[in-house]
Scaffold this motif. Structure first.
Motif, PDB file in Angstrom:
ATOM      1  N   PHE A   1       0.662  -1.195  -0.059  1.00 38.25           N
ATOM      2  CA  PHE A   1      -0.114  -0.037   0.024  1.00 38.25           C
ATOM      3  C   PHE A   1       0.838   1.137  -0.184  1.00 38.25           C
ATOM      4  O   PHE A   1       0.627   2.198  -0.702  1.00 38.25           O
ATOM      5  CB  PHE A   1      -0.771   0.025   1.331  1.00 38.25           C
ATOM      6  N   GLU A   2       1.787   1.360   0.778  1.00 40.61           N
ATOM      7  CA  GLU A   2       2.636   2.571   1.027  1.00 40.61           C
ATOM      8  C   GLU A   2       3.686   2.598  -0.368  1.00 40.61           C
ATOM      9  O   GLU A   2       3.740   3.652  -0.864  1.00 40.61           O
ATOM     10  CB  GLU A   2       3.613   2.253   2.066  1.00 40.61           C
ATOM     11  N   VAL A   3       3.977   1.659  -0.965  1.00 44.20           N
ATOM     12  CA  VAL A   3       4.584   1.531  -2.180  1.00 44.20           C
ATOM     13  C   VAL A   3       3.697   2.225  -3.419  1.00 44.20           C
ATOM     14  O   VAL A   3       3.907   3.182  -4.066  1.00 44.20           O
ATOM     15  CB  VAL A   3       5.223   0.364  -2.686  1.00 44.20           C
ATOM     16  N   PHE A   4       2.516   1.801  -3.489  1.00 42.56           N
ATOM     17  CA  PHE A   4       1.520   2.400  -4.356  1.00 42.56           C
ATOM     18  C   PHE A   4       1.211   3.828  -4.235  1.00 42.56           C
ATOM     19  O   PHE A   4       1.400   4.568  -5.126  1.00 42.56           O
ATOM     20  CB  PHE A   4      -0.044   1.495  -4.109  1.00 42.56           C
ATOM     21  N   VAL A   5       0.882   4.077  -2.967  1.00 42.96           N
ATOM     22  CA  VAL A   5       0.793   5.628  -2.788  1.00 42.96           C
ATOM     23  C   VAL A   5       1.643   6.346  -2.849  1.00 42.96           C
ATOM     24  O   VAL A   5       1.843   7.509  -3.347  1.00 42.96           O
ATOM     25  CB  VAL A   5      -0.051   6.034  -1.493  1.00 42.96           C
ATOM     26  N   SER A   6       2.942   5.742  -2.748  1.00 40.60           N
ATOM     27  CA  SER A   6       4.203   6.787  -2.840  1.00 40.60           C
ATOM     28  C   SER A   6       4.423   6.986  -4.659  1.00 40.60           C
ATOM     29  O   SER A   6       4.883   8.016  -4.876  1.00 40.60           O
ATOM     30  CB  SER A   6       5.306   6.064  -2.340  1.00 40.60           C
ATOM     31  N   VAL A   7       4.195   5.809  -5.130  1.00 42.18           N
ATOM     32  CA  VAL A   7       4.413   6.058  -6.738  1.00 42.18           C
ATOM     33  C   VAL A   7       3.324   6.957  -7.240  1.00 42.18           C
ATOM     34  O   VAL A   7       3.665   7.741  -8.347  1.00 42.18           O
ATOM     35  CB  VAL A   7       4.216   4.401  -7.257  1.00 42.18           C
ATOM     36  N   VAL A   8       2.103   6.973  -6.718  1.00 41.43           N
ATOM     37  CA  VAL A   8       0.914   7.892  -7.211  1.00 41.43           C
ATOM     38  C   VAL A   8       1.414   9.344  -7.130  1.00 41.43           C
ATOM     39  O   VAL A   8       1.513  10.234  -8.017  1.00 41.43           O
ATOM     40  CB  VAL A   8      -0.194   7.700  -6.617  1.00 41.43           C
ATOM     41  N   ILE A   9       2.166   9.654  -5.716  1.00 41.29           N
ATOM     42  CA  ILE A   9       2.562  10.820  -5.299  1.00 41.29           C
ATOM     43  C   ILE A   9       3.654  11.556  -6.210  1.00 41.29           C
ATOM     44  O   ILE A   9       4.003  12.597  -6.566  1.00 41.29           O
ATOM     45  CB  ILE A   9       2.564  10.974  -3.855  1.00 41.29           C
ATOM     46  N   LEU A  10       4.527  10.324  -6.531  1.00 45.37           N
ATOM     47  CA  LEU A  10       5.932  10.721  -7.157  1.00 45.37           C
ATOM     48  C   LEU A  10       5.251  11.036  -8.480  1.00 45.37           C
ATOM     49  O   LEU A  10       6.115  12.069  -9.158  1.00 45.37           O
ATOM     50  CB  LEU A  10       6.786   9.603  -7.064  1.00 45.37           C
ATOM     51  N   CYS A  11       4.753  10.235  -9.249  1.00 47.51           N
ATOM     52  CA  CYS A  11       4.227  10.580 -10.544  1.00 47.51           C
ATOM     53  C   CYS A  11       3.493  11.525 -10.575  1.00 47.51           C
ATOM     54  O   CYS A  11       3.644  12.645 -11.508  1.00 47.51           O
ATOM     55  CB  CYS A  11       3.124   9.595 -10.870  1.00 47.51           C
ATOM     56  N   ALA A  12       2.641  12.288  -9.867  1.00 43.96           N
ATOM     57  CA  ALA A  12       1.888  13.575  -9.876  1.00 43.96           C
ATOM     58  C   ALA A  12       3.099  14.922  -9.748  1.00 43.96           C
ATOM     59  O   ALA A  12       2.807  15.718 -10.186  1.00 43.96           O
ATOM     60  CB  ALA A  12       0.804  13.582  -8.598  1.00 43.96           C
ATOM     61  N   SER A  13       4.094  14.490  -8.689  1.00 46.27           N
ATOM     62  CA  SER A  13       5.246  15.704  -8.511  1.00 46.27           C
ATOM     63  C   SER A  13       5.932  15.768  -9.735  1.00 46.27           C
ATOM     64  O   SER A  13       6.339  16.853 -10.049  1.00 46.27           O
ATOM     65  CB  SER A  13       5.938  15.221  -7.257  1.00 46.27           C
ATOM     66  N   HIS A  14       6.225  14.800 -10.433  1.00 42.95           N
ATOM     67  CA  HIS A  14       6.996  14.841 -11.596  1.00 42.95           C
ATOM     68  C   HIS A  14       6.306  15.424 -12.641  1.00 42.95           C
ATOM     69  O   HIS A  14       6.593  16.618 -13.563  1.00 42.95           O
ATOM     70  CB  HIS A  14       7.402  13.347 -12.358  1.00 42.95           C
ATOM     71  N   VAL A  15       4.783  15.279 -12.943  1.00 41.45           N
ATOM     72  CA  VAL A  15       3.969  15.982 -13.869  1.00 41.45           C
ATOM     73  C   VAL A  15       3.823  17.567 -13.442  1.00 41.45           C
ATOM     74  O   VAL A  15       3.932  18.321 -14.272  1.00 41.45           O
ATOM     75  CB  VAL A  15       2.531  15.526 -13.768  1.00 41.45           C
ATOM     76  N   LEU A  16       3.889  17.699 -12.076  1.00 45.58           N
ATOM     77  CA  LEU A  16       3.791  19.194 -11.719  1.00 45.58           C
ATOM     78  C   LEU A  16       5.138  19.735 -11.902  1.00 45.58           C
ATOM     79  O   LEU A  16       5.114  21.084 -12.343  1.00 45.58           O
ATOM     80  CB  LEU A  16       3.681  19.148 -10.126  1.00 45.58           C
TER      81      LEU A  16
END
Length: 250
Positions: free
Chosen positions: A52-67
């Motif tokens: 779960f922590e890996v999943f939510v971390s990947v989501v927030i990292l991808c969103a930060s990269h797009v930002l």
């Protein structure tokens, strides 16, 4: 004839009804306490928590990269390359209100909406993942420490020590709490930001509160990691038979 006054009341039924009313009134508090005290115990729970922590971390990292990709062209730089100017307030160890205001302007409307989504994801999903991971790690070290001392301590001592050490895992919720304060200030700064206008005193005050909350968040996070390291090292020492034999000889 036996009168009704001579019949003793059913104290068991009365106590059960009182217990049901008390349990009903305190059910919400008990559920909340059970939630905040939850830690992973079985290997299956550990696997689910880590995944779960890996999943939510990947989501927030991808969103930060797009930002970052959206914001970098809007950042001014003396050498024409503004890549090194991009930063995320959540990862900084404090910041000034002026630097946050410049970043909000560079994000523009689309970037601020994306950053708002990141803050909501952080508050309601991501923060719970790392908090339960920290709490479970602290509890794991405490449990292993008690198991290694099971032969040397009495039952009463282990019970009292266990009760006092149970609250150590609540340290994991301090970064979570300060993270919520930090995210709330960022949401306010996003929602009240106006392009091409200087920030007012209220905006600057909220931004400074977020900066202090960020410092406290990372400081308490480091304290949690330090506790986990110390507990793990003590567990290894106590589980080492050679070290235990040397201590007994001394």
């Amino acid at each position: 004839n036996m009168s009704f006054a001579s019949i003793p009341p059913n104290t068991d039924a009365i106590s059960e009804s009182e217990g049901e009313s008390e349990s009903g009134s305190s059910g919400g508090f008990a559920s909340a306490r059970q939630f905040f005290y939850w830690t992973a115990k079985s290997s299956r729970e550990w696997k689910v928590l880590v995944m779960f922590e890996v999943f939510v971390s990947v989501v927030i990292l991808c969103a930060s990269h797009v930002l970052k990709l959206q914001t970098t062209p809007n950042l001014p730089s003396e050498n024409g390359d503004g890549d090194d100017k991009f930063w995320i307030p959540d990862l900084a160890f404090g910041y000034t209100s002026s630097s946050l205001h410049k970043l909000m302007g560079a994000l523009q409307a689309d970037g601020r909406r994306l950053y708002l989504g990141i803050e909501i994801w952080d508050s309601f999903v991501y923060s719970f993942g790392y908090t339960f991971l920290l709490a479970s790690s602290l509890q794991w070290g405490i449990d292993m420490g008690h198991n290694s001392n099971s032969n040397s301590n009495s039952n009463s001592n282990r019970k009292s020590n266990g009760t006092s050490l149970l609250h150590i895992r609540m340290l994991a919720w301090v970064p979570w709490l300060t993270d919520l304060v930090e995210n709330a200030t960022h949401v306010y700064c996003i929602m009240t930001f106006v392009d091409n206008e200087r920030p007012n005193e209220m905006w600057n005050a909220v931004a400074n509160i977020g900066s202090h909350a960020t410092r406290v968040k990372w400081s308490t996070f480091a304290i949690n990691v330090l506790f986990i390291v110390i507990i793990t090292l003590r567990k290894r020492r106590r589980s080492n038979p050679e070290l235990l034999s040397k201590r007994k000889q001394q």
